[in-house]
Design a protein around this motif. Structure first.
Motif, PDB file in Angstrom:
ATOM      1  N   GLU A   1       0.858  -1.190   0.000  1.00  0.00           N
ATOM      2  CA  GLU A   1       0.000   0.000   0.000  1.00  0.00           C
ATOM      3  C   GLU A   1       0.897   1.244   0.000  1.00  0.00           C
ATOM      4  O   GLU A   1       1.835   1.352   0.787  1.00  0.00           O
ATOM      5  CB  GLU A   1      -0.870  -0.015   1.261  1.00  0.00           C
ATOM      6  CG  GLU A   1      -1.827   1.153   1.345  1.00  0.00           C
ATOM      7  CD  GLU A   1      -2.659   1.139   2.626  1.00  0.00           C
ATOM      8  OE1 GLU A   1      -3.452   2.081   2.804  1.00  0.00           O
ATOM      9  OE2 GLU A   1      -2.510   0.212   3.445  1.00  0.00           O
ATOM     10  N   PHE A   2       0.609   2.157  -0.916  1.00  0.00           N
ATOM     11  CA  PHE A   2       1.400   3.393  -0.984  1.00  0.00           C
ATOM     12  C   PHE A   2       0.579   4.476  -1.649  1.00  0.00           C
ATOM     13  O   PHE A   2      -0.029   4.271  -2.702  1.00  0.00           O
ATOM     14  CB  PHE A   2       2.689   3.177  -1.812  1.00  0.00           C
ATOM     15  CG  PHE A   2       3.582   4.402  -1.855  1.00  0.00           C
ATOM     16  CD1 PHE A   2       4.638   4.542  -0.983  1.00  0.00           C
ATOM     17  CD2 PHE A   2       3.327   5.443  -2.755  1.00  0.00           C
ATOM     18  CE1 PHE A   2       5.451   5.686  -0.996  1.00  0.00           C
ATOM     19  CE2 PHE A   2       4.112   6.588  -2.777  1.00  0.00           C
ATOM     20  CZ  PHE A   2       5.180   6.704  -1.906  1.00  0.00           C
ATOM     21  N   ASN A   3       0.548   5.651  -1.042  1.00  0.00           N
ATOM     22  CA  ASN A   3      -0.030   6.853  -1.640  1.00  0.00           C
ATOM     23  C   ASN A   3       0.462   8.030  -0.793  1.00  0.00           C
ATOM     24  O   ASN A   3       1.145   7.810   0.209  1.00  0.00           O
ATOM     25  CB  ASN A   3      -1.572   6.759  -1.708  1.00  0.00           C
ATOM     26  CG  ASN A   3      -2.202   6.581  -0.350  1.00  0.00           C
ATOM     27  OD1 ASN A   3      -2.185   7.480   0.482  1.00  0.00           O
ATOM     28  ND2 ASN A   3      -2.752   5.392  -0.101  1.00  0.00           N
ATOM     29  N   PRO A   4       0.162   9.275  -1.152  1.00  0.00           N
ATOM     30  CA  PRO A   4       0.712  10.406  -0.385  1.00  0.00           C
ATOM     31  C   PRO A   4       0.384  10.384   1.114  1.00  0.00           C
ATOM     32  O   PRO A   4       1.125  10.949   1.914  1.00  0.00           O
ATOM     33  CB  PRO A   4       0.102  11.628  -1.072  1.00  0.00           C
ATOM     34  CG  PRO A   4      -0.039  11.197  -2.498  1.00  0.00           C
ATOM     35  CD  PRO A   4      -0.486   9.755  -2.397  1.00  0.00           C
ATOM     36  N   TYR A   5      -0.731   9.728   1.503  1.00  0.00           N
ATOM     37  CA  TYR A   5      -1.065   9.631   2.922  1.00  0.00           C
ATOM     38  C   TYR A   5      -0.248   8.554   3.644  1.00  0.00           C
ATOM     39  O   TYR A   5      -0.192   8.534   4.863  1.00  0.00           O
ATOM     40  CB  TYR A   5      -2.556   9.323   3.101  1.00  0.00           C
ATOM     41  CG  TYR A   5      -3.470  10.524   3.029  1.00  0.00           C
ATOM     42  CD1 TYR A   5      -2.975  11.833   3.041  1.00  0.00           C
ATOM     43  CD2 TYR A   5      -4.855  10.346   2.962  1.00  0.00           C
ATOM     44  CE1 TYR A   5      -3.830  12.925   2.980  1.00  0.00           C
ATOM     45  CE2 TYR A   5      -5.718  11.444   2.908  1.00  0.00           C
ATOM     46  CZ  TYR A   5      -5.202  12.725   2.917  1.00  0.00           C
ATOM     47  OH  TYR A   5      -6.054  13.810   2.862  1.00  0.00           O
ATOM     48  N   PHE A   6       0.329   7.619   2.889  1.00  0.00           N
ATOM     49  CA  PHE A   6       1.117   6.530   3.496  1.00  0.00           C
ATOM     50  C   PHE A   6       2.330   6.254   2.611  1.00  0.00           C
ATOM     51  O   PHE A   6       2.259   5.491   1.666  1.00  0.00           O
ATOM     52  CB  PHE A   6       0.254   5.273   3.651  1.00  0.00           C
ATOM     53  CG  PHE A   6       0.941   4.158   4.405  1.00  0.00           C
ATOM     54  CD1 PHE A   6       1.855   4.428   5.415  1.00  0.00           C
ATOM     55  CD2 PHE A   6       0.645   2.832   4.115  1.00  0.00           C
ATOM     56  CE1 PHE A   6       2.479   3.388   6.114  1.00  0.00           C
ATOM     57  CE2 PHE A   6       1.269   1.793   4.805  1.00  0.00           C
ATOM     58  CZ  PHE A   6       2.189   2.075   5.811  1.00  0.00           C
ATOM     59  N   GLN A   7       3.430   6.924   2.932  1.00  0.00           N
ATOM     60  CA  GLN A   7       4.588   6.916   2.037  1.00  0.00           C
ATOM     61  C   GLN A   7       5.687   5.916   2.422  1.00  0.00           C
ATOM     62  O   GLN A   7       6.768   5.919   1.825  1.00  0.00           O
ATOM     63  CB  GLN A   7       5.146   8.340   1.901  1.00  0.00           C
ATOM     64  CG  GLN A   7       4.126   9.279   1.228  1.00  0.00           C
ATOM     65  CD  GLN A   7       4.612  10.709   1.121  1.00  0.00           C
ATOM     66  OE1 GLN A   7       5.798  10.979   0.908  1.00  0.00           O
ATOM     67  NE2 GLN A   7       3.697  11.665   1.270  1.00  0.00           N
ATOM     68  N   GLN A   8       5.398   5.061   3.402  1.00  0.00           N
ATOM     69  CA  GLN A   8       6.268   3.913   3.693  1.00  0.00           C
ATOM     70  C   GLN A   8       7.738   4.298   3.920  1.00  0.00           C
ATOM     71  O   GLN A   8       8.655   3.636   3.418  1.00  0.00           O
ATOM     72  CB  GLN A   8       6.178   2.906   2.532  1.00  0.00           C
ATOM     73  CG  GLN A   8       4.818   2.275   2.321  1.00  0.00           C
ATOM     74  CD  GLN A   8       4.549   1.087   3.244  1.00  0.00           C
ATOM     75  OE1 GLN A   8       5.301   0.830   4.179  1.00  0.00           O
ATOM     76  NE2 GLN A   8       3.475   0.370   2.968  1.00  0.00           N
ATOM     77  N   ALA A   9       7.973   5.326   4.717  1.00  0.00           N
ATOM     78  CA  ALA A   9       9.337   5.849   4.909  1.00  0.00           C
ATOM     79  C   ALA A   9      10.326   4.788   5.390  1.00  0.00           C
ATOM     80  O   ALA A   9      11.403   4.617   4.804  1.00  0.00           O
ATOM     81  CB  ALA A   9       9.306   7.023   5.883  1.00  0.00           C
TER      82      ALA A   9
ATOM     83  N   GLY B   1       1.909   8.448   7.725  1.00  0.00           N
ATOM     84  CA  GLY B   1       2.690   7.339   8.269  1.00  0.00           C
ATOM     85  C   GLY B   1       1.897   6.096   8.604  1.00  0.00           C
ATOM     86  O   GLY B   1       2.372   5.183   9.269  1.00  0.00           O
ATOM     87  N   LYS B   2       0.665   6.030   8.119  1.00  0.00           N
ATOM     88  CA  LYS B   2      -0.198   4.890   8.456  1.00  0.00           C
ATOM     89  C   LYS B   2      -1.150   4.628   7.302  1.00  0.00           C
ATOM     90  O   LYS B   2      -1.656   5.553   6.685  1.00  0.00           O
ATOM     91  CB  LYS B   2      -0.992   5.234   9.717  1.00  0.00           C
ATOM     92  CG  LYS B   2      -1.705   4.068  10.359  1.00  0.00           C
ATOM     93  CD  LYS B   2      -2.287   4.516  11.710  1.00  0.00           C
ATOM     94  CE  LYS B   2      -2.954   3.372  12.455  1.00  0.00           C
ATOM     95  NZ  LYS B   2      -4.043   2.734  11.726  1.00  0.00           N
ATOM     96  N   GLY B   3      -1.379   3.344   6.984  1.00  0.00           N
ATOM     97  CA  GLY B   3      -2.264   2.980   5.887  1.00  0.00           C
ATOM     98  C   GLY B   3      -3.588   2.407   6.366  1.00  0.00           C
ATOM     99  O   GLY B   3      -3.871   2.362   7.565  1.00  0.00           O
ATOM    100  N   GLN B   4      -4.388   1.937   5.406  1.00  0.00           N
ATOM    101  CA  GLN B   4      -5.681   1.321   5.744  1.00  0.00           C
ATOM    102  C   GLN B   4      -5.512  -0.157   6.067  1.00  0.00           C
ATOM    103  O   GLN B   4      -6.350  -0.755   6.724  1.00  0.00           O
ATOM    104  CB  GLN B   4      -6.634   1.463   4.548  1.00  0.00           C
ATOM    105  CG  GLN B   4      -6.912   2.899   4.149  1.00  0.00           C
ATOM    106  CD  GLN B   4      -7.617   2.983   2.792  1.00  0.00           C
ATOM    107  OE1 GLN B   4      -8.569   2.261   2.531  1.00  0.00           O
ATOM    108  NE2 GLN B   4      -7.134   3.846   1.919  1.00  0.00           N
ATOM    109  N   HIS B   5      -4.423  -0.749   5.547  1.00  0.00           N
ATOM    110  CA  HIS B   5      -4.194  -2.189   5.706  1.00  0.00           C
ATOM    111  C   HIS B   5      -2.945  -2.392   6.552  1.00  0.00           C
ATOM    112  O   HIS B   5      -1.903  -1.818   6.261  1.00  0.00           O
ATOM    113  CB  HIS B   5      -4.006  -2.811   4.313  1.00  0.00           C
ATOM    114  CG  HIS B   5      -3.631  -4.261   4.352  1.00  0.00           C
ATOM    115  ND1 HIS B   5      -4.480  -5.239   4.814  1.00  0.00           N
ATOM    116  CD2 HIS B   5      -2.480  -4.907   3.983  1.00  0.00           C
ATOM    117  CE1 HIS B   5      -3.880  -6.424   4.727  1.00  0.00           C
ATOM    118  NE2 HIS B   5      -2.662  -6.249   4.240  1.00  0.00           N
ATOM    119  N   ASP B   6      -3.057  -3.199   7.610  1.00  0.00           N
ATOM    120  CA  ASP B   6      -1.895  -3.460   8.467  1.00  0.00           C
ATOM    121  C   ASP B   6      -1.505  -4.935   8.396  1.00  0.00           C
ATOM    122  O   ASP B   6      -2.099  -5.774   9.081  1.00  0.00           O
ATOM    123  CB  ASP B   6      -2.208  -3.067   9.915  1.00  0.00           C
ATOM    124  CG  ASP B   6      -1.036  -3.355  10.845  1.00  0.00           C
ATOM    125  OD1 ASP B   6       0.069  -3.652  10.342  1.00  0.00           O
ATOM    126  OD2 ASP B   6      -1.222  -3.289  12.082  1.00  0.00           O
TER     127      ASP B   6
END
Length: 286
Positions: free
Chosen positions: A160-168, A261-266
């Motif tokens: 999962e990746f988008n501007p709200y969750f950039q997987q730093a 720093g957080k997505g919808q899927h964990d």
């Protein structure tokens, strides 16, 4: 402006592809993939658990575009993890698609007998059935659990990746190993908050683009492989139209600030394996 990226195994992957998750196998996938190919896409992403591999293969065959010019990805489902089951599943995917090789094949979820399944992928790669192999949904924790034991470094990790969750954190780990990140839900599953962020709408007006195109351009410039999904022909076309403008360093930084720093899927959540296995039965019609 990268239209392709080089993987750590030497293969070249198109930077933008077409995703087929949740497109039904009632002719809809065939139509959507046909529209995507007509619009210029040369990278199609499917999976055993999408139940539409056959329609993807059919659309590519009928398109008249040489197979060698299209990058096709599929994925191994959890039910088939372990060395022997994975070997059979790879052949089943090839059979459904109607090909003798796949450009990329991923472990769809990082649970269960991951090492055994990965060994089957490595072997299939050596046999020429799979050009590139990779993983999906691996968090930093799951990556450290499994990948150090692999003989072959994955070429990609699809997450999962988008501007709200950039997987730093994950991107730092992947960069060290020259592993390419692929983004599922690159538009945040049509998240209206994201699409209406002031910086996104401002840049859309400046470049005469839509919000989705600004987001996809940002991700492309970040070196991320994206495959937006749509069944609407106009949207399929516009999602690919991101190579005639470039965001400035300041604009890139402004979008980076949107990271929550957080997505919808964990993928680290307890009980997820059981949930996933009950959601998709890839052998229901065997």
């Amino acid at each position: 402006m990268p239209t392709t990226f080089r993987l750590n195994d030497g293969n070249t992957i198109p930077a933008i592809g077409f995703g087929t998750f949740q497109i039904p196998n009632d002719g809809s996938t065939y139509q959507a993939v046909s529209a995507a190919l007509a619009a210029g896409y040369r990278h199609i992403d499917t999976a055993a658990a999408y139940f539409n591999e056959a329609e993807v293969g059919q659309a590519i065959k009928v398109s008249g575009i040489p197979r060698a010019e299209i990058w096709v990805t599929s994925k191994l489902w959890l039910q088939d993890y372990g060395y022997e089951p994975a070997k059979k599943a790879i052949d089943r995917s090839l059979q459904k698609l109607g090909y003798d090789y796949l450009d990329l094949y991923l472990l769809h979820q990082p649970y269960g007998d991951v090492p055994g399944a990965w060994r089957a992928l490595e072997e299939a790669q050596q046999a020429g059935k799979l050009k590139s192999i990779g993983v999906s949904n691996m968090t930093p924790k799951l990556w450290q659990q499994f990948v150090p034991k692999f003989a072959t470094m994955p070429a990609v990790n699809q997450v999962e990746f988008n501007p709200y969750f950039q997987q730093a954190e994950l991107r730092q780990i992947l960069a060290t190993a020259d592993v390419k990140l692929e983004a599922w839900v690159p538009l945040g599953q049509g998240n209206q908050d994201l699409l209406n962020e002031p910086i996104i709408t401002k840049l859309a007006a400046k470049y005469s683009k839509n919000a989705g195109q600004i987001i996809l351009r940002f991700e492309n410039q970040e070196g991320i492989v994206v495959f937006p999904k749509s069944v609407h022909v106009a949207r399929i076309k516009s999602n690919r139209d991101i190579f005639d403008f470039e965001l400035t360093p300041a604009e890139m930084d402004a979008i980076r600030q949107l990271d929550k720093g957080k997505g919808q899927h964990d993928p680290d959540a307890p009980g997820l394996v059981k949930q996933l296995l009950s959601a998709f039965d890839v052998h229901a019609q065997d």
